[in-house]
Design a protein around this motif. Structure first.
Motif, PDB file in Angstrom:
ATOM      1  N   VAL A 332       0.866  -1.178   0.000  1.00 58.18           N
ATOM      2  CA  VAL A 332       0.000   0.000   0.000  1.00 58.18           C
ATOM      3  C   VAL A 332       0.906   1.232   0.000  1.00 58.18           C
ATOM      4  O   VAL A 332       1.670   1.437   0.943  1.00 58.18           O
ATOM      5  N   PRO A 333       0.866   2.041  -1.060  1.00 57.33           N
ATOM      6  CA  PRO A 333       1.759   3.200  -1.129  1.00 57.33           C
ATOM      7  C   PRO A 333       1.299   4.326  -0.206  1.00 57.33           C
ATOM      8  O   PRO A 333       0.129   4.382   0.183  1.00 57.33           O
ATOM      9  N   PRO A 334       2.206   5.246   0.153  1.00 54.17           N
ATOM     10  CA  PRO A 334       1.828   6.351   1.043  1.00 54.17           C
ATOM     11  C   PRO A 334       0.688   7.206   0.498  1.00 54.17           C
ATOM     12  O   PRO A 334      -0.087   7.774   1.268  1.00 54.17           O
ATOM     13  N   GLN A 335       0.567   7.297  -0.817  1.00 58.68           N
ATOM     14  CA  GLN A 335      -0.475   8.144  -1.403  1.00 58.68           C
ATOM     15  C   GLN A 335      -1.805   7.433  -1.584  1.00 58.68           C
ATOM     16  O   GLN A 335      -2.749   7.998  -2.169  1.00 58.68           O
ATOM     17  N   ALA A 336      -1.952   6.204  -1.099  1.00 60.47           N
ATOM     18  CA  ALA A 336      -3.212   5.464  -1.243  1.00 60.47           C
ATOM     19  C   ALA A 336      -4.374   6.258  -0.668  1.00 60.47           C
ATOM     20  O   ALA A 336      -4.254   6.931   0.355  1.00 60.47           O
ATOM     21  N   GLY A 337      -5.529   6.163  -1.318  1.00 57.28           N
ATOM     22  CA  GLY A 337      -6.714   6.907  -0.898  1.00 57.28           C
ATOM     23  C   GLY A 337      -6.891   8.175  -1.721  1.00 57.28           C
ATOM     24  O   GLY A 337      -6.269   8.353  -2.775  1.00 57.28           O
ATOM     25  N   ALA A 338      -7.764   9.048  -1.228  1.00 54.02           N
ATOM     26  CA  ALA A 338      -8.038  10.333  -1.887  1.00 54.02           C
ATOM     27  C   ALA A 338      -8.376  10.148  -3.357  1.00 54.02           C
ATOM     28  O   ALA A 338      -7.979  10.947  -4.204  1.00 54.02           O
ATOM     29  N   THR A 339      -9.130   9.101  -3.675  1.00 55.82           N
ATOM     30  CA  THR A 339      -9.417   8.796  -5.073  1.00 55.82           C
ATOM     31  C   THR A 339     -10.411   9.762  -5.701  1.00 55.82           C
ATOM     32  O   THR A 339     -10.497   9.862  -6.927  1.00 55.82           O
TER      33      THR A 339
END
Length: 354
Positions: A332-339
């Protein structure tokens, strides 16, 4: 009694089934190649009654309404804050919905489901003591299963979302099957010439496939942190407990922690135990959730770390007085989410410069 207890080299796990038969790496190869069978000792909860699918759909994270007989899926029970409480592998046979979970979670899951029945036409039963669960990969066979669950982890399920890189995902050839069998059928399998593998073999393969398990969960875990939206969450189904957190983190925020795979230094011949703190620059940044010796990759593990941790940072884990270094592989990369990619509005009264 463990199904394969009479096999040469049998060493019991804490849960009862075989941990290994003297050659865990060889057992991994046989299991991965579809030649071996592993006793899992999973908990088995059944739900019967005409309302079972719509009821389970309303209280868990996966879309279960209309689940066709023989179709496998996975679902989570979340608390009001979206934290994982229970996880279940799900398959329906047309009259019964089968929920397969970790051994210690069967009774709590059955009790929670029973408390949620209200006036609906459903019946919940813990069948863990009556039946046996055997795991295998495509190629091997088990005699006369009562029901079979096929792991959906190999690809992102409909309604789900994968945070890990879509290309070259290590689960692309993950073909795990779990067969629920009677004790008589299990005894027939044990008496046959099918090779047996232990739980250590399956655990190493699970880690290498980045496959989450309830054993990776603590009291703060939300599904996003383990990339569990990939197989256990439907993002556009109706309301259920914890859904607000699932949607908010996925669309507008970032999971506060993230799972990584660790490539552990094996030069000292020690393997950290689950729960070992993960340290970077002298500070605790997470915890190890699983570790194993893989037949190709060597010593590996899964760890849940702070989202802000530099993916290139070298980590340390201490076993007694031995410091084991580890390199990260991002899941899971640090930027995951905020889609949803909603633009941030300026604060009221803020002065725009430039």
């Amino acid at each position: 009694m463990a199904v394969f207890a009479e096999r040469p080299g049998f060493v019991a796990s804490d849960a009862g089934p075989a941990a290994h038969f003297g050659n865990p790496t060889g057992e991994q190869r046989a299991l991965a190649a579809g030649r071996a069978v592993v006793e899992l000792g999973l908990g088995i909860v059944t739900v019967t009654g005409p309302d079972r699918l719509t009821w389970l759909n309303s209280i868990t994270s996966q879309l279960i309404t209309g689940l066709a007989p023989g179709t496998s899926t996975e679902t989570l029970v979340l608390d009001q804050s979206g934290r994982v409480e229970h996880a279940a592998r799900v398959v329906d046979d047309g009259g019964t919905t089968w929920l397969l979970t970790e051994p210690a979670d069967a009774a709590p899951l059955a009790a929670w489901l029973d408390s949620m029945r209200f006036m609906l036409r459903v019946e919940v039963a813990d069948r863990s003591a009556d039946l046996v669960t055997l795991g295998r990969f495509a190629g091997s066979a088990v005699a006369d299963p009562v029901v079979e669950w096929v792991d959906p982890w190999a690809s992102v399920t409909p309604g789900g979302w994968g945070y890990a890189a879509l290309e070259a995902h290590p689960a692309s050839d993950w073909t795990l099957r779990i067969d629920v069998v009677t004790s008589e059928a299990a005894a027939d399998t044990a008496a046959s010439d099918v090779p047996a593998a232990g739980l250590l073999a399956l655990e190493a393969l699970r880690i290498a496939a980045w496959r989450p398990s309830l054993s990776d969960v603590d009291e703060r875990t939300i599904p996003h942190e383990l990339d569990w939206l990939r197989s256990a969450v439907h993002l556009s189904k109706g309301c259920y407990r914890g859904q607000e957190t699932v949607a908010k983190v996925h669309n507008l925020g970032h999971p506060p922690r993230r799972v990584v795979m660790l490539h552990l230094d094996g030069s000292d011949g020690v393997l950290p135990a689950p729960g070992t703190p993960v340290v970077s620059d002298g500070k605790d940044v997470g915890r190890l959730t699983a570790a194993a010796l893989h037949h190709e990759l060597g010593p590996i593990g899964l760890a849940v770390v702070k989202r802000s941790l530099d993916p290139a940072a070298t980590l340390e884990l201490t076993v007694d007085d031995v410091v084991v270094t580890a390199a990260q592989e991002t899941i899971v990369p640090p930027q995951a989410g905020a889609t949803a990619n909603v633009p941030r509005l300026p604060r009221l009264g803020a002065v725009r410069r430039g």
